[in-house]
Scaffold this motif. Sequence first.
Motif, mmCIF file in Angstrom:
data_model
loop_
_atom_site.group_PDB
_atom_site.id
_atom_site.type_symbol
_atom_site.label_atom_id
_atom_site.label_comp_id
_atom_site.label_asym_id
_atom_site.label_seq_id
_atom_site.Cartn_x
_atom_site.Cartn_y
_atom_site.Cartn_z
ATOM 1 N N GLY A 67 0.846 -1.173 0.000
ATOM 2 C CA GLY A 67 0.000 0.000 0.000
ATOM 3 C C GLY A 67 0.883 1.225 0.000
ATOM 4 N N PRO A 68 0.345 2.357 -0.426
ATOM 5 C CA PRO A 68 1.147 3.569 -0.458
ATOM 6 C C PRO A 68 1.789 3.871 0.898
ATOM 7 C CG PRO A 68 -0.951 3.905 -1.574
ATOM 8 C CD PRO A 68 -1.022 2.567 -0.903
ATOM 9 N N GLY A 69 3.103 4.001 0.903
ATOM 10 C CA GLY A 69 3.841 4.324 2.120
ATOM 11 C C GLY A 69 4.046 3.150 3.065
ATOM 12 N N ALA A 70 3.617 1.953 2.685
ATOM 13 C CA ALA A 70 3.654 0.819 3.609
ATOM 14 C C ALA A 70 4.676 -0.249 3.248
ATOM 15 C CB ALA A 70 2.268 0.189 3.678
ATOM 16 N N GLY A 71 5.493 -0.020 2.240
ATOM 17 C CA GLY A 71 6.412 -1.067 1.816
ATOM 18 C C GLY A 71 5.655 -2.144 1.038
ATOM 19 N N THR A 72 6.380 -3.184 0.660
ATOM 20 C CA THR A 72 5.775 -4.252 -0.141
ATOM 21 C C THR A 72 6.287 -5.590 0.347
ATOM 22 O OG1 THR A 72 5.654 -2.809 -2.072
ATOM 23 C CG2 THR A 72 5.518 -5.165 -2.485
ATOM 24 N N GLU A 73 5.399 -6.557 0.353
ATOM 25 C CA GLU A 73 5.771 -7.934 0.657
ATOM 26 C C GLU A 73 5.270 -8.808 -0.488
ATOM 27 O OE1 GLU A 73 4.337 -11.305 3.723
ATOM 28 O OE2 GLU A 73 5.255 -9.536 4.646
ATOM 29 N N ILE A 74 6.173 -9.580 -1.049
ATOM 30 C CA ILE A 74 5.825 -10.497 -2.131
ATOM 31 C C ILE A 74 6.164 -11.893 -1.654
ATOM 32 C CG2 ILE A 74 6.310 -11.206 -4.503
ATOM 33 C CD1 ILE A 74 6.976 -8.264 -5.088
ATOM 34 N N GLU A 75 5.194 -12.793 -1.771
ATOM 35 C CA GLU A 75 5.403 -14.161 -1.318
ATOM 36 C C GLU A 75 5.053 -15.122 -2.442
ATOM 37 O OE1 GLU A 75 4.446 -16.041 2.764
ATOM 38 O OE2 GLU A 75 2.696 -16.404 1.491
ATOM 39 N N LEU A 76 5.962 -16.054 -2.677
ATOM 40 C CA LEU A 76 5.749 -17.120 -3.663
ATOM 41 C C LEU A 76 5.784 -18.440 -2.928
ATOM 42 C CD1 LEU A 76 5.579 -18.267 -6.567
ATOM 43 C CD2 LEU A 76 8.087 -18.271 -6.567
ATOM 44 N N ARG A 77 4.741 -19.244 -3.143
ATOM 45 C CA ARG A 77 4.666 -20.595 -2.567
ATOM 46 C C ARG A 77 4.541 -21.585 -3.718
ATOM 47 N NH1 ARG A 77 2.806 -21.199 2.918
ATOM 48 N NH2 ARG A 77 2.802 -19.183 3.926
ATOM 49 N N VAL A 78 5.442 -22.578 -3.708
ATOM 50 C CA VAL A 78 5.442 -23.600 -4.754
ATOM 51 C C VAL A 78 5.366 -24.960 -4.069
ATOM 52 C CG1 VAL A 78 6.686 -24.586 -6.714
ATOM 53 C CG2 VAL A 78 6.853 -22.136 -6.239
ATOM 54 N N PRO A 79 4.411 -25.809 -4.467
ATOM 55 C CA PRO A 79 4.321 -27.135 -3.857
ATOM 56 C C PRO A 79 5.637 -27.905 -4.005
ATOM 57 C CG PRO A 79 2.420 -26.721 -5.274
ATOM 58 C CD PRO A 79 3.394 -25.600 -5.496
ATOM 59 N N ALA A 80 5.976 -28.683 -2.986
ATOM 60 C CA ALA A 80 7.239 -29.429 -2.980
ATOM 61 C C ALA A 80 7.388 -30.311 -4.207
ATOM 62 C CB ALA A 80 7.333 -30.269 -1.711
ATOM 63 N N ALA A 81 6.304 -30.938 -4.629
ATOM 64 C CA ALA A 81 6.372 -31.838 -5.790
ATOM 65 C C ALA A 81 6.878 -31.118 -7.030
ATOM 66 C CB ALA A 81 5.009 -32.457 -6.059
ATOM 67 N N ARG A 82 6.575 -29.842 -7.153
ATOM 68 C CA ARG A 82 7.057 -29.059 -8.299
ATOM 69 C C ARG A 82 8.409 -28.416 -8.013
ATOM 70 N NH1 ARG A 82 3.297 -27.590 -12.320
ATOM 71 N NH2 ARG A 82 5.183 -27.002 -13.416
ATOM 72 N N ALA A 83 8.567 -27.876 -6.827
ATOM 73 C CA ALA A 83 9.786 -27.128 -6.493
ATOM 74 C C ALA A 83 11.008 -28.021 -6.390
ATOM 75 C CB ALA A 83 9.596 -26.375 -5.183
ATOM 76 N N TYR A 84 10.830 -29.214 -5.852
ATOM 77 C CA TYR A 84 11.972 -30.082 -5.588
ATOM 78 C C TYR A 84 12.055 -31.250 -6.565
ATOM 79 C CZ TYR A 84 11.258 -27.741 -1.088
ATOM 80 O OH TYR A 84 11.064 -26.824 -0.105
ATOM 81 N N ARG A 85 11.212 -31.278 -7.555
ATOM 82 C CA ARG A 85 11.113 -32.430 -8.459
ATOM 83 C C ARG A 85 12.475 -32.874 -8.968
ATOM 84 N NH1 ARG A 85 7.201 -31.583 -13.156
ATOM 85 N NH2 ARG A 85 8.733 -29.991 -13.574
ATOM 86 N N GLY A 86 13.245 -31.994 -9.570
ATOM 87 C CA GLY A 86 14.552 -32.362 -10.109
ATOM 88 C C GLY A 86 15.525 -32.797 -9.031
ATOM 89 N N ILE A 87 15.455 -32.160 -7.880
ATOM 90 C CA ILE A 87 16.363 -32.478 -6.783
ATOM 91 C C ILE A 87 16.088 -33.885 -6.261
ATOM 92 C CG2 ILE A 87 17.004 -31.883 -4.412
ATOM 93 C CD1 ILE A 87 16.342 -28.948 -5.196
ATOM 94 N N LEU A 88 14.808 -34.201 -6.052
ATOM 95 C CA LEU A 88 14.460 -35.516 -5.519
ATOM 96 C C LEU A 88 14.789 -36.623 -6.495
ATOM 97 C CD1 LEU A 88 11.067 -34.666 -3.790
ATOM 98 C CD2 LEU A 88 13.282 -34.982 -2.729
ATOM 99 N N VAL A 89 14.506 -36.410 -7.755
ATOM 100 C CA VAL A 89 14.799 -37.419 -8.769
ATOM 101 C C VAL A 89 16.297 -37.634 -8.855
ATOM 102 C CG1 VAL A 89 14.733 -37.911 -11.242
ATOM 103 C CG2 VAL A 89 12.697 -37.044 -10.087
ATOM 104 N N GLU A 90 17.053 -36.563 -8.913
ATOM 105 C CA GLU A 90 18.506 -36.672 -9.000
ATOM 106 C C GLU A 90 19.058 -37.384 -7.767
ATOM 107 O OE1 GLU A 90 22.366 -33.754 -9.046
ATOM 108 O OE2 GLU A 90 20.491 -33.026 -9.882
ATOM 109 N N SER A 91 18.537 -37.040 -6.611
ATOM 110 C CA SER A 91 18.999 -37.655 -5.381
ATOM 111 C C SER A 91 18.708 -39.159 -5.383
ATOM 112 C CB SER A 91 18.308 -36.986 -4.194
ATOM 113 O OG SER A 91 18.717 -37.576 -3.000
#
Length: 105
Positions: free
Chosen positions: A68-92
């Motif tokens: 909001g005007p004069g209040a700063g900004t907060e941006i939050e991104l949430r990604v399900p683990a199945a999508r966010a870690y997919r390559g990491i888990l498979v590689e592991s």
Amino acid sequence: MNAFRHAQGQSIEVEVDYASWELRLRIRDDGRGIDPDIIVAGRPGHIGLASMRERAERVGGQLAIISGPGAGTEIELRVPAARAYRGILVESAWRRLWRSILSRL
């Protein structure tokens, strides 16, 4: 960079949470904030917020922008683990299998 360039913020906080159910990225600044109408509709001739929303959708995530005007900004991104870690888990898993095979030779 946008917080410094556009919002004239003095400080930026970045928080990354790796949970078993999701990856969460939260960025906060103490800048001048974003007009609520721009958060909803974007700024004519600019693709910044629209592009952020599109990218979040593309990875199956949810994007929230609180400001909001004069209040700063907060941006939050949430990604399900199945999508966010997919390559990491498979590689592991492949690494564990490969090590198991090698250890038997």
